[in-house]
Design a protein around this motif. Sequence first.
Motif, PDB file in Angstrom:
ATOM      1  N   SER A 142       6.834 -28.840 -14.388  1.00 23.90           N
ATOM      2  CA  SER A 142       6.510 -27.110 -14.615  1.00 23.90           C
ATOM      3  C   SER A 142       7.246 -26.173 -13.611  1.00 23.90           C
ATOM      4  CB  SER A 142       5.063 -26.895 -14.720  1.00 23.90           C
ATOM      5  OG  SER A 142       4.484 -26.663 -13.488  1.00 23.90           O
TER       6      SER A 142
ATOM      7  N   ILE B 183      -4.086 -35.122 -10.622  1.00 25.50           N
ATOM      8  CA  ILE B 183      -4.019 -35.435  -9.306  1.00 25.50           C
ATOM      9  C   ILE B 183      -5.299 -34.699  -8.427  1.00 25.50           C
ATOM     10  CG2 ILE B 183      -2.632 -34.340  -7.246  1.00 25.50           C
ATOM     11  CD1 ILE B 183      -1.375 -36.660 -10.149  1.00 25.50           C
TER      12      ILE B 183
ATOM     13  N   LEU C 209       3.802 -37.892  -7.703  1.00 30.60           N
ATOM     14  CA  LEU C 209       3.019 -39.185  -8.256  1.00 30.60           C
ATOM     15  C   LEU C 209       3.694 -39.395 -10.044  1.00 30.60           C
ATOM     16  CD1 LEU C 209       1.133 -41.482  -7.275  1.00 30.60           C
ATOM     17  CD2 LEU C 209      -0.621 -40.368  -8.304  1.00 30.60           C
ATOM     18  N   THR C 210       4.141 -40.631 -10.095  1.00 29.06           N
ATOM     19  CA  THR C 210       4.396 -40.962 -11.514  1.00 29.06           C
ATOM     20  C   THR C 210       4.317 -42.432 -11.697  1.00 29.06           C
ATOM     21  OG1 THR C 210       6.294 -40.673 -13.143  1.00 29.06           O
ATOM     22  CG2 THR C 210       7.000 -41.110 -10.838  1.00 29.06           C
ATOM     23  N   ARG C 211       4.288 -42.840 -12.848  1.00 23.36           N
ATOM     24  CA  ARG C 211       4.006 -44.261 -13.250  1.00 23.36           C
ATOM     25  C   ARG C 211       5.650 -44.825 -13.576  1.00 23.36           C
ATOM     26  NH1 ARG C 211      -0.695 -42.360 -15.622  1.00 23.36           N
ATOM     27  NH2 ARG C 211      -2.502 -43.193 -14.526  1.00 23.36           N
TER      28      ARG C 211
ATOM     29  N   GLY D 214      -4.618 -24.487 -16.002  1.00 24.74           N
ATOM     30  CA  GLY D 214      -3.333 -24.497 -16.687  1.00 24.74           C
ATOM     31  C   GLY D 214      -3.165 -24.632 -18.255  1.00 24.74           C
ATOM     32  N   GLN D 215      -2.068 -24.155 -18.969  1.00 21.68           N
ATOM     33  CA  GLN D 215      -2.109 -24.272 -20.424  1.00 21.68           C
ATOM     34  C   GLN D 215      -0.538 -24.420 -20.567  1.00 21.68           C
ATOM     35  OE1 GLN D 215      -3.558 -24.230 -22.820  1.00 21.68           O
ATOM     36  NE2 GLN D 215      -3.085 -22.827 -24.450  1.00 21.68           N
TER      37      GLN D 215
HETATM   38  N1  LIG Z   1      -3.452 -23.360 -11.119  1.00 26.03           N
HETATM   39  C1  LIG Z   1      -3.111 -24.214 -10.234  1.00 26.03           C
HETATM   40  O1  LIG Z   1      -3.265 -24.074  -8.939  1.00 26.03           O
HETATM   41  C2  LIG Z   1      -2.219 -25.513 -10.659  1.00 26.03           C
HETATM   42  C3  LIG Z   1      -1.724 -26.241  -9.676  1.00 26.03           C
HETATM   43  C4  LIG Z   1      -0.945 -27.179 -10.039  1.00 26.03           C
HETATM   44  C5  LIG Z   1      -0.597 -27.497 -11.421  1.00 26.03           C
HETATM   45  N2  LIG Z   1      -1.367 -26.616 -12.131  1.00 26.03           N
HETATM   46  C6  LIG Z   1      -1.111 -26.882 -13.825  1.00 26.03           C
HETATM   47  O2  LIG Z   1      -1.743 -28.214 -14.101  1.00 26.03           O
HETATM   48  C7  LIG Z   1      -1.049 -28.572 -15.049  1.00 26.03           C
HETATM   49  C8  LIG Z   1      -0.517 -30.045 -14.981  1.00 26.03           C
HETATM   50  O3  LIG Z   1      -1.802 -30.827 -14.852  1.00 26.03           O
HETATM   51  P1  LIG Z   1      -1.637 -32.399 -15.277  1.00 26.03           P
HETATM   52  O4  LIG Z   1      -3.180 -32.924 -14.957  1.00 26.03           O
HETATM   53  O5  LIG Z   1      -1.539 -32.208 -16.953  1.00 26.03           O
HETATM   54  O6  LIG Z   1      -0.480 -33.044 -14.680  1.00 26.03           O
HETATM   55  P2  LIG Z   1      -0.330 -33.792 -13.309  1.00 26.03           P
HETATM   56  O7  LIG Z   1      -1.637 -33.774 -12.543  1.00 26.03           O
HETATM   57  O8  LIG Z   1       0.341 -32.382 -12.682  1.00 26.03           O
HETATM   58  O9  LIG Z   1       0.639 -34.833 -13.469  1.00 26.03           O
HETATM   59  C9  LIG Z   1       0.015 -35.970 -14.062  1.00 26.03           C
HETATM   60  C10 LIG Z   1       1.034 -37.019 -13.953  1.00 26.03           C
HETATM   61  O10 LIG Z   1       1.085 -37.715 -12.815  1.00 26.03           O
HETATM   62  C11 LIG Z   1       1.226 -39.202 -12.747  1.00 26.03           C
HETATM   63  N3  LIG Z   1      -0.064 -39.712 -12.571  1.00 26.03           N
HETATM   64  C12 LIG Z   1      -1.316 -39.418 -12.905  1.00 26.03           C
HETATM   65  N4  LIG Z   1      -2.106 -40.517 -12.414  1.00 26.03           N
HETATM   66  C13 LIG Z   1      -1.232 -41.576 -11.746  1.00 26.03           C
HETATM   67  C14 LIG Z   1      -1.540 -42.741 -11.294  1.00 26.03           C
HETATM   68  N5  LIG Z   1      -2.870 -43.139 -10.787  1.00 26.03           N
HETATM   69  N6  LIG Z   1      -0.354 -43.269 -10.802  1.00 26.03           N
HETATM   70  C15 LIG Z   1       0.932 -43.266 -11.140  1.00 26.03           C
HETATM   71  N7  LIG Z   1       1.002 -41.784 -11.578  1.00 26.03           N
HETATM   72  C16 LIG Z   1      -0.023 -41.185 -12.003  1.00 26.03           C
HETATM   73  C17 LIG Z   1       1.608 -39.405 -14.333  1.00 26.03           C
HETATM   74  O11 LIG Z   1       3.094 -38.894 -14.360  1.00 26.03           O
HETATM   75  P3  LIG Z   1       4.109 -39.949 -15.364  1.00 26.03           P
HETATM   76  O12 LIG Z   1       3.525 -39.355 -16.882  1.00 26.03           O
HETATM   77  O13 LIG Z   1       5.247 -39.677 -15.167  1.00 26.03           O
HETATM   78  O14 LIG Z   1       3.703 -41.334 -15.428  1.00 26.03           O
HETATM   79  C18 LIG Z   1       1.004 -38.244 -15.041  1.00 26.03           C
HETATM   80  O15 LIG Z   1       1.392 -37.936 -16.354  1.00 26.03           O
HETATM   81  C19 LIG Z   1       0.117 -27.484 -15.714  1.00 26.03           C
HETATM   82  O16 LIG Z   1      -0.430 -26.742 -16.614  1.00 26.03           O
HETATM   83  C20 LIG Z   1       0.554 -26.920 -14.395  1.00 26.03           C
HETATM   84  O17 LIG Z   1       0.856 -25.438 -14.291  1.00 26.03           O
HETATM   85  C21 LIG Z   1      -1.991 -25.515 -12.218  1.00 26.03           C
END
Ligand SMILES: NC(=O)c1ccc[n+]([C@@H]2O[C@H](COP(=O)([O-])OP(=O)(O)OC[C@H]3O[C@@H](n4cnc5c(N)ncnc54)[C@H](OP(=O)(O)O)[C@@H]3O)[C@@H](O)[C@H]2O)c1
Length: 163
Positions: free
Chosen positions: A49, A100, A62-64, A15-16
């Motif tokens: 997203s 995640i 999942l969110t805090r 992701g970006q």
């Molecule tokens: N290529 C693919 O197959 C694919 C698939 C999915 C996503 N993506 C990309 O991945 C990127 C997003 O990934 P990311 O790592 O930035 O975010 P993410 O994993 O989608 O979400 C992170 C959020 O999850 C919550 N979280 C994480 N750990 C937690 C815990 N222990 N307890 C409670 N909540 C928790 C928090 O939410 P809160 O901030 O609300 O607390 C945190 O900000 C995007 O660019 C997306 O497009 C790509």
Amino acid sequence: MLSLIVAYDKNKSIGQENTIPWRIKKDMLRVKELTTNQTIIMGRKTLDSIGRALPNRINRVLTRDKSSLSHYKNIEVYSDDTILENIETDKAFIFGGGAIYSMYIDKCDEMFITEVDTIVEADTKFPDFDLNEWELVSRQEFTKDAENEFDFAFIHYKRKRGL
Ligand SMILES: NC(=O)c1ccc[n+]([C@@H]2O[C@H](COP(=O)([O-])OP(=O)(O)OC[C@H]3O[C@@H](n4cnc5c(N)ncnc54)[C@H](OP(=O)(O)O)[C@@H]3O)[C@@H](O)[C@H]2O)c1
């Protein structure tokens, strides 16, 4: 059965700036086919997203900060590992994003990976994993065309058991 689904490039970038940095229509169709009528488990940033719950699936997020998601319909909100419990569909898919995948890859029984044959600029990566722990079930190669921006491969791994 806990499954994982991801598309990554040659560097395992996913992701970006909270988007997916390629357009591979066949991958989107595969995601739909595999996850429809199942449970998908994603982080809050991935939900943001996408912008909405995906239809015909149980969407767990999942969110805090549960209150920050009150404007979304048709999602189930969790703040801890109970997000993996009491799944009522055949399969649950770890759906991303990077945070995640890192939290739950070690609990997964199988992975559906789309390997995109490019290197993109990215701020989010899939975690490193040990290929020795995984058995290749299938790999299919595809060539880019008007609807699929890069060459890509569909890969299915199952976790090796009882070694
Ligand atoms: N290529 C693919 O197959 C694919 C698939 C999915 C996503 N993506 C990309 O991945 C990127 C997003 O990934 P990311 O790592 O930035 O975010 P993410 O994993 O989608 O979400 C992170 C959020 O999850 C919550 N979280 C994480 N750990 C937690 C815990 N222990 N307890 C409670 N909540 C928790 C928090 O939410 P809160 O901030 O609300 O607390 C945190 O900000 C995007 O660019 C997306 O497009 C790509």
